[in-house]
Design a protein around this motif. Structure first.
Motif, PDB file in Angstrom:
ATOM      1  N   GLU A 147      -7.337   0.963  -3.123  1.00 20.78           N
ATOM      2  CA  GLU A 147      -5.906   1.527  -3.008  1.00 20.78           C
ATOM      3  C   GLU A 147      -5.510   2.749  -2.836  1.00 20.78           C
ATOM      4  OE1 GLU A 147      -3.197  -1.064  -5.955  1.00 20.78           O
ATOM      5  OE2 GLU A 147      -4.140   0.794  -6.958  1.00 20.78           O
ATOM      6  N   SER A 148      -4.728   3.046  -2.055  1.00 18.16           N
ATOM      7  CA  SER A 148      -4.212   4.547  -1.795  1.00 18.16           C
ATOM      8  C   SER A 148      -2.659   4.479  -2.741  1.00 18.16           C
ATOM      9  CB  SER A 148      -3.980   4.687  -0.296  1.00 18.16           C
ATOM     10  OG  SER A 148      -2.984   5.905  -0.441  1.00 18.16           O
ATOM     11  N   CYS A 149      -2.538   5.597  -3.446  1.00 15.66           N
ATOM     12  CA  CYS A 149      -1.351   5.946  -4.037  1.00 15.66           C
ATOM     13  C   CYS A 149      -0.670   7.123  -3.697  1.00 15.66           C
ATOM     14  CB  CYS A 149      -1.457   5.601  -5.392  1.00 15.66           C
ATOM     15  SG  CYS A 149      -2.348   7.106  -6.223  1.00 15.66           S
ATOM     16  N   GLY A 150      -1.129   7.737  -2.474  1.00 24.73           N
ATOM     17  CA  GLY A 150      -0.630   9.058  -2.057  1.00 24.73           C
ATOM     18  C   GLY A 150      -1.366  10.331  -2.436  1.00 24.73           C
ATOM     19  N   GLN A 151      -2.299  10.034  -3.345  1.00 24.90           N
ATOM     20  CA  GLN A 151      -3.218  11.061  -3.759  1.00 24.90           C
ATOM     21  C   GLN A 151      -4.381  11.146  -2.958  1.00 24.90           C
ATOM     22  OE1 GLN A 151      -4.459  10.398  -7.795  1.00 24.90           O
ATOM     23  NE2 GLN A 151      -2.437  11.141  -8.528  1.00 24.90           N
ATOM     24  N   PRO A 152      -4.899  12.394  -2.971  1.00 24.17           N
ATOM     25  CA  PRO A 152      -6.348  12.379  -2.055  1.00 24.17           C
ATOM     26  C   PRO A 152      -7.449  11.614  -2.694  1.00 24.17           C
ATOM     27  CG  PRO A 152      -5.986  14.518  -3.320  1.00 24.17           C
ATOM     28  CD  PRO A 152      -4.995  13.588  -3.685  1.00 24.17           C
ATOM     29  N   PRO A 160       0.851  -1.170  -0.101  1.00 24.01           N
ATOM     30  CA  PRO A 160      -0.232  -0.041   0.053  1.00 24.01           C
ATOM     31  C   PRO A 160       0.989   1.300  -0.015  1.00 24.01           C
ATOM     32  CG  PRO A 160      -0.159  -1.092   2.046  1.00 24.01           C
ATOM     33  CD  PRO A 160       0.695  -1.803   1.205  1.00 24.01           C
ATOM     34  N   GLY A 161       0.417   2.252  -0.829  1.00 26.12           N
ATOM     35  CA  GLY A 161       1.171   3.453  -0.950  1.00 26.12           C
ATOM     36  C   GLY A 161       0.989   4.513   0.502  1.00 26.12           C
ATOM     37  N   PRO A 162       1.415   5.601   0.430  1.00 22.74           N
ATOM     38  CA  PRO A 162       1.271   6.559   1.646  1.00 22.74           C
ATOM     39  C   PRO A 162      -0.366   6.853   1.715  1.00 22.74           C
ATOM     40  CG  PRO A 162       2.545   7.597  -0.123  1.00 22.74           C
ATOM     41  CD  PRO A 162       2.444   6.028  -0.234  1.00 22.74           C
ATOM     42  N   ILE A 163      -0.784   7.326   2.757  1.00 21.81           N
ATOM     43  CA  ILE A 163      -2.041   7.718   2.786  1.00 21.81           C
ATOM     44  C   ILE A 163      -2.491   9.063   3.191  1.00 21.81           C
ATOM     45  CG2 ILE A 163      -4.406   7.425   4.165  1.00 21.81           C
ATOM     46  CD1 ILE A 163      -3.205   4.547   4.957  1.00 21.81           C
ATOM     47  N   HIS A 164      -2.934   9.895   2.051  1.00 21.61           N
ATOM     48  CA  HIS A 164      -3.243  11.352   2.273  1.00 21.61           C
ATOM     49  C   HIS A 164      -4.132  11.457   3.294  1.00 21.61           C
ATOM     50  CE1 HIS A 164      -4.547  15.307   0.733  1.00 21.61           C
ATOM     51  NE2 HIS A 164      -3.667  15.318  -0.043  1.00 21.61           N
TER      52      HIS A 164
END
Ligand code: HEM
Length: 162
Positions: free
Chosen positions: A42-47, A1-5
């Motif tokens: 899925e989170s990719c760091g975007q909002p 998982p990416g960072p979570i905005h």
């Protein structure tokens, strides 16, 4: 998982890959069926949360319904918007509310391609409920040009780790 905005942290309970082998499909106009489904938030760091769903027939294993879309939260509020493209030629914009274990959406717009077959979907309602940490349910109801709002699919998912 990416960072979570930050804007999606309040709904981070929905993130992950979820699998169901207990889906049931019903509608007054069709024969009941069962299905398996995999859905990914899925989170990719975007909002924005990226979404993908695919389902297959429980016994015969053939692919059934596919959806792809994006879930957005209005920062600092409990309002959510879900933009979804369905493989059979329909797009839905679904808007609603969430809290720490529920996401409830209702279509505010549905578009269909000119050669989509009848009946046309005129309204959609969807409810995701987190039952416990790694168990979630989803119910989808729809209204069509000839049937009032009625449950179409229900499934219980378990969160799986890739
Ligand atoms: C039938 C829409 C999700 C499987 C239908 C019909 C519509 C529809 C409009 C025709 C109903 C009628 O003739 O009165 C949708 C929408 C969905 C959705 C908008 C999601 C939001 C699913 C899923 C599955 C599925 C996830 C399977 C896993 C079926 C089947 C039929 C059906 C098997 C009967 C087809 C037939 O008899 O030709 N759906 N559906 N649907 N749907 Fe869905």
């Amino acid at each position: 998982p990416g960072p979570i905005h930050d804007s999606i942290k309040p709904i981070s309970w929905i993130l992950g890959k979820w699998v169901s082998d207990s889906g049931t499909g019903t509608y007054p106009t069709i024969e009941a069926f069962s299905y398996c489904e995999e859905i990914v938030f899925e989170s990719c760091g975007q909002p924005t949360i990226n979404y993908y769903a695919r389902s297959w027939h429980t016994q015969k294993k053939h692919p059934m319904h596919f959806e792809s879309g994006f879930l957005k939260i209005n920062p600092g509020t409990n309002r959510a918007a879900f933009v979804v493209a369905h493989n059979f030629g329909l797009t839905s914009l679904e808007e609603g509310d969430f809290d720490e274990s529920n996401l409830t959406l209702k279509s505010s717009n549905i578009s269909r391609m000119e050669f989509d077959k009848e009946p046309s979907v005129t309204s959609l309602e969807r409810h995701f409920i987190l039952m416990k940490e790694n168990i979630m349910k989803q119910h989808v109801s729809m209204q069509t040009s000839n049937t009032p709002i009625t449950t179409h699919t229900s499934a219980t998912y378990r969160r799986v780790i890739d």
